[in-house]
Design an enzyme around this catalytic site. Structure first.
Site, PDB file in Angstrom:
ATOM      1  N   GLU A   1      35.266  15.826  31.950  1.00  0.00           N
ATOM      2  CA  GLU A   1      35.316  14.510  31.540  1.00  0.00           C
ATOM      3  C   GLU A   1      36.790  14.175  31.080  1.00  0.00           C
ATOM      4  O   GLU A   1      37.004  13.005  31.121  1.00  0.00           O
ATOM      5  CB  GLU A   1      34.419  14.628  30.279  1.00  0.00           C
ATOM      6  CG  GLU A   1      34.168  13.063  29.485  1.00  0.00           C
ATOM      7  CD  GLU A   1      33.076  13.160  28.712  1.00  0.00           C
ATOM      8  OE1 GLU A   1      33.092  12.100  27.712  1.00  0.00           O
ATOM      9  OE2 GLU A   1      32.037  13.542  28.975  1.00  0.00           O
TER      10      GLU A   1
ATOM     11  N   ASP B   1      30.900  16.301  29.187  1.00  0.00           N
ATOM     12  CA  ASP B   1      30.131  16.829  27.944  1.00  0.00           C
ATOM     13  C   ASP B   1      28.749  16.871  28.275  1.00  0.00           C
ATOM     14  O   ASP B   1      28.333  16.124  28.674  1.00  0.00           O
ATOM     15  CB  ASP B   1      30.610  15.862  27.025  1.00  0.00           C
ATOM     16  CG  ASP B   1      32.043  15.850  26.367  1.00  0.00           C
ATOM     17  OD1 ASP B   1      32.773  16.711  26.948  1.00  0.00           O
ATOM     18  OD2 ASP B   1      32.593  15.109  25.485  1.00  0.00           O
TER      19      ASP B   1
ATOM     20  N   TYR C   1      31.515  22.162  20.091  1.00  0.00           N
ATOM     21  CA  TYR C   1      31.372  20.848  20.674  1.00  0.00           C
ATOM     22  C   TYR C   1      30.989  20.035  19.216  1.00  0.00           C
ATOM     23  O   TYR C   1      30.341  20.347  18.353  1.00  0.00           O
ATOM     24  CB  TYR C   1      30.247  20.584  21.481  1.00  0.00           C
ATOM     25  CG  TYR C   1      30.253  19.458  22.082  1.00  0.00           C
ATOM     26  CD1 TYR C   1      30.978  18.598  23.049  1.00  0.00           C
ATOM     27  CD2 TYR C   1      29.143  18.721  21.765  1.00  0.00           C
ATOM     28  CE1 TYR C   1      30.780  17.511  23.422  1.00  0.00           C
ATOM     29  CE2 TYR C   1      28.929  17.393  21.898  1.00  0.00           C
ATOM     30  CZ  TYR C   1      29.752  16.858  23.102  1.00  0.00           C
ATOM     31  OH  TYR C   1      29.359  15.580  23.712  1.00  0.00           O
TER      32      TYR C   1
END
Length: 745
Positions: A20, A116, A321
């Site tokens: 990403e 992601d 994350y």
């Protein structure tokens, strides 16, 4: 090696990895030994790693379907595309072409999606593949951290890309539904009232909560209340009402009578109750909880916290994350806890983490629960080596919050003994309370700096007895009352929202909205409230940038424009139940239990109803912030508005879009009151101005700072101004976002 060589003709077939962001792509490329630099990608013997820059592809603007939509006309609404069109985003078109070139290489056999791990991440990759027309086999990398170890393990356990088709359909449905409702309703309101008005299924209910809080404050009537304190046996005793246990009374005469009665009376201890108590750690962070804490402690906005977290995740790789809504970790993470402890056992955490490293890891359901994890587990440290000196001050603060929370859940409970004593004086009840700490437990992780002051925003809560040091006493002891004091206070209205409390309200909107529908309440709880952890910061920022809300200190207040918008917008769009029902449908699509076609048909029908309601409404809109300054582009009078960190003049004409910053909040502190000063530009001269009345020209400020030994160079000022400009990016057309890239989820 992760895959075997596949020979096809003269080619050694390779896998194309689509990340990403460039930073994540670099990490993956390093682990996969892709060292050759090619345009927009990195290549190795078995893999090619390329990247998006966030979204490279998006839904087409209305004019992409028909040129007549360039003009905003009510008669053209609703706009409902028969076939959805994707377009390449101009600013990132070069990278899109680079990705497309790699996708169609003859030696690329399959695609590994490494965006992601979530709904929006899936959409980023699939839209690129759809737009390019690539239909090669798909695999999915699904990881929650970007450490070398996590990447290796992820590639050793690649998933079949088809397993995530339903997730893609949910993401695509969300984007298309937001386009239909957001763009159509925004155009309808703007055309109807000839003003820059925008609405959406998340931002409008959020605005409604702020308005409701403002109305509660406006209607609140403060009342005087009274209490009574006396001193006996070197202990401060507080009067309590016998039935309710309340420490306050609204009858002044009654309280003064008690004060007179007890002055000559003894105070006798009636009961002593000692209770052993335990308090457990507050639990691991999800993004919303972290944003709340960072705002309450450091004044960081939700967007700032997310950006800092993103750097700690992508660049430093020391935290997992960030866009997670879970406060738990799974059983698969437990074996890695020791490695994570060793990694963060540096600097101020060395002794706290060290005590845990040398003992068996103690886990329980309070933070380890596979059933309470959706896409990602809670935010915790990674196994990556930590270099605190490589972090900025802001990054250190966020890292500190996360690490100490992680350490705290691994410690035992905080244990203390609470003593409550009740006494009698002239037939009235008095109470005193004390606490003796038996074991610091998890609070040791905070080096005795634990702050448990919650910013709830509720000023109407009954005050509790204050803890004090109590001597050993026995039931039946009597004491002479040495001092009596009637205390007074005034009830306070609910506090205005800060970003911290607004995030809480968005997460749990049932507390703030009227809804007797039990099903709706349950739905709101199950879907996590308004928006998602990943989008709430953007929603709040959008409300600021649309000038629907503004800040006064840390408090958020609704503007006249915001109040008028709520009077004009359809009732449904002000209710959080709409978002809740959408999220339930989207979750069903992601699980494969609901059809995306049925959902979108319902949204199309709803959009038609919205437009009809707006078309038939009879409200009016009036600018209450008009100035006498003329727009240099179109000649119309400019509006004075307050941005999040600045004051601006903007053109009232939605098609003109002119805006000018006239003052910006700086980081320079006033030498008198030490508040942050505004930097105001008049002609070619810039002047610092403080709310206390202090003024100082920028040139004089620099000279003063140089004398104080903290010189400010021209380069420093330029760098500062550049950073400030980034914080409040000007929008050439305030409706560009509403038209093309509106994201209301």
């Amino acid at each position: 090696m992760f895959v075997r060589d596949i020979l096809k003709g003269d080619y050694v077939m390779k896998s194309l990895v689509l990340a990403e962001k460039p930073s994540v792509a670099r990490d993956i490329a390093r682990v996969l030994h892709c060292k050759k630099q090619i345009p927009g990608a990195m290549e190795g013997d078995k893999y090619i790693v390329t990247w998006a820059l966030g979204h490279l592809v998006t839904l087409a603007d209305p004019e992409g379907y028909d040129k007549k939509y360039k003009e905003w006309n009510m008669s053209d609404l609703p706009m409902i595309p028969k076939k959805w069109e994707l377009v390449v985003i101009k600013q990132t078109s070069r990278q899109y072409q680079s990705v497309k070139t790699q996708l169609f290489r003859k030696d690329v056999s399959d695609i590994i999606i490494a965006t992601d791990a979530g709904r929006e991440g899936e959409l980023v990759a699939r839209w690129i593949l759809d737009k390019s027309g690539c239909h090669k086999p798909l695999k999915r990398l699904w990881i929650s951290s970007v450490t070398d170890k996590a990447i290796r393990e992820g590639f050793a356990n690649l998933k079949d890309g088809r397993d995530y088709n339903a997730l893609y359909h949910a993401a695509k449905s969300r984007a298309e539904a937001d386009w239909l409702v957001g763009i159509n309703a925004t155009r309808a309101l703007t055309c109807k009232y000839n003003a820059q008005l925008s609405c959406g299924r998340v931002q409008t209910p959020t605005l409604a909560m702020i308005a409701r809080r403002e109305e509660e404050i406006r209607q609140f009537t403060p009342k005087e209340y009274y209490g009574l304190e006396c001193t006996a046996g070197k202990i401060k005793w507080t009067w309590q009402e016998s039935k309710s246990g309340s420490c306050r009374c609204f009858n002044k005469e009654f309280m003064e009578n008690i004060s007179s009665c007890i002055k000559e009376e003894p105070l006798k201890i009636e009961a002593i109750k000692k209770t052993a108590k335990k308090a457990f750690s507050p639990g691991l962070y999800d993004l919303t909880e972290l944003q709340r804490d960072a705002n309450r402690r450091f004044g960081f906005s939700a967007k700032e916290t997310l950006n800092i977290m993103q750097r700690l995740y992508e660049n430093h790789k020391v935290l997992t994350y960030p866009r997670t809504d879970s406060r738990y970790i799974g059983t698969d993470i437990v074996p890695t806890i020791k490695e994570r402890l060793k990694a963060c056992s540096v600097g101020p955490y060395k002794s706290v983490a060290g005590r845990l490293i040398n003992k068996p890891v103690q886990v329980n359901k309070s933070f380890v629960d596979d059933k309470k994890i959706s896409d990602h587990h809670a935010i915790i440290p990674t196994e990556e080596y930590v270099q605190l000196d490589h972090m900025t001050n802001e990054e250190r603060k966020i890292y500190d919050l996360v690490v100490r929370r992680f350490l705290s859940v691994l410690y035992p409970p905080f244990e203390y003994e609470q003593t409550t004593m009740t006494a009698d004086a002239a037939g009235q009840i008095f109470a005193a309370r004390g606490k003796v700490v038996r074991s610091m437990g998890w609070k040791a992780a905070y080096d005795e700096k634990w702050d448990d002051g919650e910013d709830s925003g509720d000023n109407t809560v009954e005050p509790e007895l204050a803890d004090q040091s109590l001597p050993e006493l026995t039931k039946g002891q009597t004491f002479h009352i040495s001092a009596v004091r009637v205390t007074t206070g005034r009830t306070k209205p609910p506090a205005r929202f800060t970003e911290a409390t607004l995030l809480s309200a968005m997460e749990n909107p049932v507390k703030y909205m009227d809804s007797s529908d039990a099903k709706a309440r349950k739905t709101l709880g199950e879907t996590g409230g308004l928006g998602t952890v990943a989008t709430r910061a953007d929603i709040i920022e959008k409300l600021f940038h649309s000038f629907l809300i503004e800040k006064k200190g840390r408090e958020i207040v609704i503007t006249s424009k915001g109040k008028q918008l709520l009077e004009l917008v359809p009732e449904d769009l002000k209710k959080p139940e709409l978002t809740a029902s959408w999220e339930m449908e989207l979750s069903g699509i992601a699980r494969g239990t609901h059809k995306d076609t049925d959902f979108l048909q319902d949204i199309q029908d709803y959009t038609k109803e919205l437009i009809q309601e707006i078309r038939q409404s009879g409200g009016t809109f009036r600018h209450e912030n008009m100035t006498n300054t003329k727009c240099p582009q179109c000649g119309k009078r400019l509006l004075a508005v307050n941005g999040k960190n600045s004051r601006l003049l903007v053109c009232q004409d939605r098609e003109c879009g002119y805006r000018e910053t006239i003052a910006r909040t700086s980081n320079a502190r006033c030498p008198n009151c030490h508040k942050k000063m505004e930097l105001i530009k008049r002609n070619d001269e810039e002047t610092f101005v403080c709310s206390c009345g202090y003024k100082e020209k920028l040139s004089a400020f620099k000279k003063r700072r140089e004398k104080e030994g903290a010189g400010v160079s021209k380069k420093d000022v330029q760098r500062y101004m550049k950073e400030q400009n980034k914080k409040s990016e000007p929008l050439n057309n305030p409706f560009a976002d509403a038209l093309a890239k509106i994201k209301l989820d």
